[in-house]
Enzyme design. Sequence first.
Site, PDB file in Angstrom:
ATOM      1  N   ARG A  28       0.821  -1.215   0.000  1.00  0.00           N
ATOM      2  CA  ARG A  28       0.000   0.000   0.000  1.00  0.00           C
ATOM      3  C   ARG A  28       0.851   1.259   0.000  1.00  0.00           C
ATOM      4  O   ARG A  28       0.458   2.293   0.570  1.00  0.00           O
ATOM      5  CB  ARG A  28      -0.969   0.030   1.195  1.00  0.00           C
ATOM      6  CG  ARG A  28      -2.041  -1.048   1.149  1.00  0.00           C
ATOM      7  CD  ARG A  28      -3.093  -0.797   2.225  1.00  0.00           C
ATOM      8  NE  ARG A  28      -3.993  -1.942   2.344  1.00  0.00           N
ATOM      9  CZ  ARG A  28      -4.484  -2.402   3.482  1.00  0.00           C
ATOM     10  NH1 ARG A  28      -4.177  -1.817   4.631  1.00  0.00           N
ATOM     11  NH2 ARG A  28      -5.303  -3.435   3.505  1.00  0.00           N
ATOM     12  N   ARG A  32      -3.448   6.331   1.246  1.00  0.00           N
ATOM     13  CA  ARG A  32      -4.047   7.466   1.959  1.00  0.00           C
ATOM     14  C   ARG A  32      -3.116   8.160   2.936  1.00  0.00           C
ATOM     15  O   ARG A  32      -3.439   9.247   3.415  1.00  0.00           O
ATOM     16  CB  ARG A  32      -5.301   6.988   2.703  1.00  0.00           C
ATOM     17  CG  ARG A  32      -6.475   6.682   1.786  1.00  0.00           C
ATOM     18  CD  ARG A  32      -7.675   6.185   2.578  1.00  0.00           C
ATOM     19  NE  ARG A  32      -7.429   4.854   3.116  1.00  0.00           N
ATOM     20  CZ  ARG A  32      -8.183   4.276   4.036  1.00  0.00           C
ATOM     21  NH1 ARG A  32      -9.207   4.921   4.561  1.00  0.00           N
ATOM     22  NH2 ARG A  32      -7.903   3.058   4.468  1.00  0.00           N
ATOM     23  N   ARG A  41      -7.183  11.258  -5.531  1.00  0.00           N
ATOM     24  CA  ARG A  41      -8.438  10.504  -5.399  1.00  0.00           C
ATOM     25  C   ARG A  41      -9.635  11.450  -5.429  1.00  0.00           C
ATOM     26  O   ARG A  41     -10.668  11.136  -6.038  1.00  0.00           O
ATOM     27  CB  ARG A  41      -8.423   9.692  -4.098  1.00  0.00           C
ATOM     28  CG  ARG A  41      -9.731   8.938  -3.867  1.00  0.00           C
ATOM     29  CD  ARG A  41      -9.624   7.915  -2.783  1.00  0.00           C
ATOM     30  NE  ARG A  41     -10.934   7.402  -2.403  1.00  0.00           N
ATOM     31  CZ  ARG A  41     -11.126   6.375  -1.591  1.00  0.00           C
ATOM     32  NH1 ARG A  41     -10.089   5.744  -1.080  1.00  0.00           N
ATOM     33  NH2 ARG A  41     -12.337   5.982  -1.284  1.00  0.00           N
ATOM     34  N   ASP A  78      -7.096  -2.767  -7.432  1.00  0.00           N
ATOM     35  CA  ASP A  78      -7.815  -3.346  -6.300  1.00  0.00           C
ATOM     36  C   ASP A  78      -7.969  -4.851  -6.524  1.00  0.00           C
ATOM     37  O   ASP A  78      -8.064  -5.297  -7.678  1.00  0.00           O
ATOM     38  CB  ASP A  78      -9.197  -2.698  -6.141  1.00  0.00           C
ATOM     39  CG  ASP A  78      -9.848  -3.095  -4.824  1.00  0.00           C
ATOM     40  OD1 ASP A  78      -9.470  -2.520  -3.784  1.00  0.00           O
ATOM     41  OD2 ASP A  78     -10.715  -3.989  -4.825  1.00  0.00           O
ATOM     42  N   TYR A 155     -15.367 -12.192  -0.404  1.00  0.00           N
ATOM     43  CA  TYR A 155     -16.152 -10.992  -0.714  1.00  0.00           C
ATOM     44  C   TYR A 155     -17.336 -11.335  -1.613  1.00  0.00           C
ATOM     45  O   TYR A 155     -18.429 -10.783  -1.458  1.00  0.00           O
ATOM     46  CB  TYR A 155     -15.267  -9.942  -1.395  1.00  0.00           C
ATOM     47  CG  TYR A 155     -14.278  -9.279  -0.470  1.00  0.00           C
ATOM     48  CD1 TYR A 155     -14.642  -8.169   0.289  1.00  0.00           C
ATOM     49  CD2 TYR A 155     -12.974  -9.744  -0.361  1.00  0.00           C
ATOM     50  CE1 TYR A 155     -13.740  -7.544   1.140  1.00  0.00           C
ATOM     51  CE2 TYR A 155     -12.057  -9.128   0.484  1.00  0.00           C
ATOM     52  CZ  TYR A 155     -12.448  -8.036   1.231  1.00  0.00           C
ATOM     53  OH  TYR A 155     -11.556  -7.415   2.071  1.00  0.00           O
TER      54      TYR A 155
END
Length: 355
Positions: A28, A32, A41, A78, A155
Site C-alpha cells: 500500500r 491514503r 483521489r 484493487d 467478498y
Amino acid sequence: MSAVLENDLLLRALLREPVPRTPVWIMRQAGRYLPEYRATRELAGDFMSLCRNPELACEVTMQPLRRFPLDAAILFSDILTVPDAMGLGLYFETGEGPKFERPVRTPADIRKLPSPDVASSLGYVFDAVRTIRAELAGKVPLIGFSGSPWTVGTYMVEGGSSREFSRIRGLAAEDPKALDALLAHVARTTTDYLNGQIAAGAQAIQIFDTWGGALERDDYLRFSLAPMQQILDGLTREHEGRRVPVILFTKGAGPLLADMAKSGCDALGVDWTTDLATAREYVDDAVALQGNLDPATLRESPDAIRKGVADTLASYGRGPGHVFNLGHGITPDIDPEHLGACIDAVHELSPQYHD
C-alpha cells in the site's frame, strides 16, 4: 518500453540471487497516508474511478517513488477487479468498504458466473501497467498483483467485508464441491488477468491472500493454497528475457509457510506475527522471504523505527533472498517522514548482511 532496469535489486532478491543491500518496497505504498494521493483521489471522484483511469492510476503509483528511494513500484488497482468484471456490481459504502449488489450464494449462482474476457473488461488495468512502465523508464521494476481466489471468494459470497466469514464457511461445510468450483473459476480468470498484466509489462507478481490465515490447515490447503497453485501453474513465468518472480502472501500463515514454499512460487510474504528466522526455518531457504516490520512501528519515533528495521534485518540474517517490507499494508495515519526514516534505515543497515 525498455526491459533494461537501472535497479533490479528486487527481482534478484526474489530469485535469491546476491545483492549488495536488501531491497525495499511497502505494501500500500500508494495510498491514503500521502496527501498527494488524497488529492488525486478527490480529483478522480471515487476509488474505482481512480482505478479505472490509467493516467491517474499511474500518477498515484509514481507518487511514493518521487518521495522515497524505493526499489519497486506496485500497480495501483484493487483485488476486487476480477469479480467486478464478472458483473457482481461492485460498489463502495462510505465507512464500510467494498460491497457487491449481486453476491454469489448458491451452486446455481456459481454456475451462472460468466468467464469475462479480461482484455475488454479489465483492459483499463493493462493500460495502466503500460502507462506506468513508460513513466518508470526502467528505473525500478513494476509489481502487478491480484487477490487470491479464497480472499476474493469471501467478498463474493459474503457480499462484502466480513469478520466471521459465516456464509462462505457454511458453503464449505454444506457443499465443498460447489466452493471448489467457485474458487477454480476465480483462479482461471485471475490467471488470465495476471498474464495480461505480465504481457503489458508487470515484472513481478504478488498474490494477496488476506483471509487464508483464518482457515485451519486442511481447509487452507484445499480452499486457499490449491487455487493459488492453479494460478501459479498457469502463469507466464518468463517475459522480456527474464523470469517473472511470483510472491504469495497469506496474512497469518505461520507454519503454513512450509506448505506454501512447495507451490512453485519464488517468494513468500511474511506478516509480523512470525519472525523471519522462524519463517526461514519453515521454508528451509527454498524461497525468498518478504517482510516483515509491524506496520504499527511506523507510528513510533525515528529511533524506534530504526531499531525495528535493525531487528527485522537481523531476524532474517545473512545471505540472499530477503525483500524488506511491512508485515501488512501501511496504514493511513502514518506520517510519510516516518516511512522515509524506515527506508533510510534499510539502506544504511542492510549491506552488512550481504557479501
